[in-house]
Design an enzyme around this catalytic site. Structure first.
Site, short mmCIF file in Angstrom:
data_model
loop_
_atom_site.label_atom_id
_atom_site.label_comp_id
_atom_site.label_asym_id
_atom_site.label_seq_id
_atom_site.Cartn_x
_atom_site.Cartn_y
_atom_site.Cartn_z
N HIS A 1 88.46 11.61 136.55
CA HIS A 1 88.23 11.25 137.99
C HIS A 1 87.49 12.35 138.31
CE1 HIS A 1 91.84 9.41 138.94
NE2 HIS A 1 92.79 10.11 138.28
N HIS B 1 92.52 8.57 130.92
CA HIS B 1 92.44 6.88 131.48
C HIS B 1 91.30 6.73 131.59
CE1 HIS B 1 92.42 8.62 135.67
NE2 HIS B 1 93.57 8.38 135.76
N ASN C 1 88.73 4.24 134.02
CA ASN C 1 89.16 3.84 134.33
C ASN C 1 89.05 5.61 136.10
OD1 ASN C 1 91.11 1.69 133.28
ND2 ASN C 1 90.54 1.24 135.38
N ARG D 1 74.16 1.20 133.99
CA ARG D 1 74.61 0.47 132.60
C ARG D 1 74.49 1.38 131.40
NH1 ARG D 1 69.52 -2.97 130.48
NH2 ARG D 1 67.80 -1.33 130.94
N ASP E 1 97.52 -1.57 130.69
CA ASP E 1 98.64 -2.78 131.33
C ASP E 1 98.33 -4.30 131.73
OD1 ASP E 1 96.08 -2.43 133.38
OD2 ASP E 1 98.16 -1.13 134.93
N HIS F 1 93.89 -2.47 134.28
CA HIS F 1 93.31 -1.16 134.12
C HIS F 1 92.20 -1.53 133.21
CE1 HIS F 1 96.38 0.87 136.55
NE2 HIS F 1 95.42 2.12 136.50
N ASP G 1 100.47 6.16 132.36
CA ASP G 1 100.27 6.39 134.23
C ASP G 1 101.21 5.61 135.17
OD1 ASP G 1 98.88 7.66 135.95
OD2 ASP G 1 96.96 6.68 135.83
N ALA H 1 96.48 2.06 142.14
CA ALA H 1 96.90 2.92 142.14
C ALA H 1 98.21 3.62 141.49
CB ALA H 1 97.41 3.14 143.39
N GLY H 2 97.80 3.97 140.02
CA GLY H 2 98.86 3.76 139.01
C GLY H 2 98.50 2.84 138.20
#
Ligand SMILES: [Zn+2]
Length: 380
Positions: free
Chosen positions: A185, A206, A209, A217, A238, A241, A264, A300-301
């Site tokens: 984040h 993660h 993400n 770039r 998943d 993501h 996550d 959101a997860g």
């Protein structure tokens, strides 16, 4: 108890003998019907089966239920994860998780520590992801120590943004306390990523993400983290993501030994599609299993389960089944410093075993030598 199956690393059929909660022997046998893997270790779980670890109103019995439901996904060990919130909120969430571990042996057994994801993260849209902007703030060691007290010293992993003023000193102190520092984040410059590594950051959370939708770039923080051999990286495989081609490239760049699969998972994981309200956050789970903030492009997860993440990894990348399982077992165990007990099927280890069928669905899970989950349609 005896369990037989194909062992993913060697592709040999073996029989495991389990006594008093531990694996006592592994003997070769002629053939077997299923795959055997060590219990999965998930370093990022926000909740599961309708139970939210980020809600102080969640009861300890509900936390125990979530742990029991995770057995059906092959996860025997995890870091319950608490994300950005007010200090009071975070304190209450950790106190609740500690209480659940005190009251329920299965919670204590499953918990390898806690993951604090935030609140010392970027305030920018994109990097911040679904974390509430109002509570994203600069690193504060005194605050962290109070959270660690509430967590009874069990925060093992913290995800933060290294571009905050004071972040490098914070990382140094955390690493000295044997806490794993992950970058995530974040909107850091490549130099800020390098600086964080130089003071002891060892992971990317993660990767790819919790980032801007559009980036220069190169250079940018994704390339810098991919190139850094000092950093393990977790990935949410998943199918939402990260596109399959990105998973393939990222895993090649990071290498098998440094790649870690996380789900996550949020509370809505393991629940049917629909809208769910967790605290202040409304999320939507689509029929395709995508979890987003309604009306926005932001995820959101996730609702992925670890056995599905392993199957996706084999499908999307050139990782073998053995390598994908390693990313969910031995690799997180090594980073967490628990390889002597977890992440491998070997004599003398606690008997945490997952049995998978040919399509990598979980047939049965053994946790601490007990069969805690089994699909009735299968004979073992
Ligand atoms: Zn996140």
């Amino acid at each position: 108890m005896k369990l037989s199956g194909w062992l993913a690393p060697s592709h040999n059929a073996i029989e495991l003998q389990i006594e008093a909660g531990a694996i006592t022997s592994l003997e070769p046998v002629a053939t077997a019907a299923h795959w055997l893997a060590p219990g999965f270790i998930d370093m990022q779980v926000n909740g599961f089966g309708g139970v939210d670890f980020n809600d102080p109103a969640t009861t300890t019995e509900q936390i125990a239920q979530a742990i029991r439901r995770l057995w059906a996904t092959g996860v025997t060990h995890l870091l319950p994860t608490v994300i950005t919130g007010s200090h009071e909120h975070l304190t209450a969430c950790f106190a609740n998780l500690v209480k659940a571990a005190d009251e329920f042996p299965e919670v204590a057994y499953a918990t390898l520590g806690f993951h604090l994801e935030g609140p010392f993260i970027s305030t920018e849209d994109g990097p911040r992801g679904a974390h509430p902007r109002a509570h994203a703030r600069p690193p504060d060691w005194n605050e962290f120590m109070r959270l660690q007290d509430a967590a009874r010293g069990r925060i093992r992993l913290i995800t933060l943004a290294p571009e905050w003023e004071g972040a490098l000193a914070f990382i140094e102190r955390a690493v000295a306390e044997k806490i794993i520092v992950a970058l995530g984040h974040t909107a850091a410059t490549p130099q800020q990523i390098r600086d964080a590594i130089s003071v002891g950051a060892t992971m990317s959370t993660h990767l790819g993400n919790g980032s801007h939708a559009q980036l220069a770039r190169h250079p940018n923080y994704i390339w810098e983290q991919l190139a850094a051999d000092e950093l393990h990286a977790s990935f949410i495989v998943d199918g939402h993501h990260l596109p399959p081609a990105v998973v393939k490239c990222f895993l090649r760049a990071k290498g098998v030994a440094r790649s870690i699969l996380v789900t996550d998972a949020i509370a809505a994981a393991g629940c049917p599609p629909g809208r769910y309200q967790f605290g202040d956050l409304t999320v939507e789970v689509t029929p395709q299993g995508r979890v987003c903030l309604p009306g926005t492009p932001y995820l959101a997860g996730s609702a992925v389960q670890m056995h599905e993440a392993i199957a996706n990894t084999v499908k999307f990348s050139d990782a073998t089944l053995s390598e994908a399982i390693q990313m969910a077992t031995a690799n997180p165990a090594a980073l967490l410093g628990v390889s002597d007990k977890h992440g491998e099927l070997a004599a003398g280890r606690p008997a945490d075993v997952v049995i998978l069928n040919e399509t990598l669905e979980v047939v049965a899970t053994v946790c601490g030598g007990k069969m805690v989950f089994k699909r009735i349609e299968y004979t073992l």
